[in-house]
Design an enzyme around this catalytic site. Structure first.
Site, PDB file in Angstrom:
ATOM      1  CD  GLU A 105       0.120  -3.122  -3.332  1.00 42.69           C
ATOM      2  OE1 GLU A 105       1.448  -2.868  -3.616  1.00 42.69           O
ATOM      3  OE2 GLU A 105      -0.096  -3.590  -1.998  1.00 42.69           O
ATOM      4  CB  CYS A 108      -0.980   0.178   1.393  1.00 41.92           C
ATOM      5  SG  CYS A 108      -1.977   1.431   1.083  1.00 41.92           S
TER       6      CYS A 108
END
Length: 232
Positions: A108, A2
């Site tokens: 991502e 993240c």
């Protein structure tokens, strides 16, 4: 792990999802704007439960010790759930600074043809994401050091998008409230973070435009979440 996330809803929306419907239970400290591309160093909302009230606090994403700040080292943005309770670096936050970072999803990246390709990850259900976080910020305390938060991460097993071995710890509302509650014993909070994170099967993900890669106040709109048409 993240490295970016989306936080485009209002505090009231997130509070309602936590079943905190009474207005006196909701306070905001600082101004904020919807963001579809929150990056480290920016100041999104974090939620803290303090004296029975939900506090929405605009807080810097990233933490470093005073020594690291003096040495101009890059702040940490994540903390491993396996080490955050017992390790010396985040242990003081785990005891007194458990917070939630509300979101709609996070990004991502994979590497395709030598270029970073972003993916957006969100829940299958139409519901917000409550990421476990830690902070050194203390309400009603005058602090002379840098304050910020980190997102708690866990092993993602096979990996979301099959590209990264870490993912945020994401909690259902009931567990999110217990995680934030200062009265929750540290041992119970650790169990929540280590065993109650929402499973990978409850998420979906898709490729989005590489514009996400650019951190720019003018590059911040809902179009960043739109799946790209790979056949175009």
């Amino acid at each position: 792990m993240c490295g970016r996330f989306e936080q485009s809803e209002t505090p009231r929306y997130y509070a309602d999802a936590l079943s905190a419907h009474i207005s006196k239970q909701l306070k905001t400290l600082g101004d904020n704007s919807p963001s579809y591309n929150v990056a480290p160093g920016q100041r999104p909302w974090m939620i803290m439960l303090h004296s029975g009230e939900l506090l929405f606090i605009g807080m810097n994403w990233g933490y470093r010790t005073p020594k690291e700040a003096a040495e101009k080292k890059k702040p940490w943005i994540c903390a491993r759930v396996e080490k955050s309770r017992t390790g010396s670096y985040f242990r003081h936050m785990f005891s007194e600074g458990r917070v939630i970072i509300p979101s709609g999803g996070w990004y991502e990246w994979s590497l395709e043809n030598g270029k970073k390709q972003p993916w957006y990850i969100t829940r299958r259900a139409n519901a917000p994401i409550f990421m476990a976080g830690l902070t050194n910020f203390r309400p009603d305390v005058e602090q002379t050091v840098e304050t910020g938060f980190v997102i708690v991460t866990e092993d993602s097993g096979a990996g979301m998008v099959d590209i990264h071995d870490r993912r945020p710890v994401v909690l259902e509302p009931e567990d999110a409230l217990a995680w934030m509650n200062p009265d929750t014993p540290v041992e119970e909070a650790a169990q929540i973070a280590q065993t109650r994170s929402i499973s990978t099967e409850q998420f979906v993900w898709w490729k989005v435009d590489r514009a996400v890669n650019r951190v720019d106040p003018n590059n911040n709109g809902k179009h960043l979440l739109v799946p790209i048409n790979e056949s175009a």
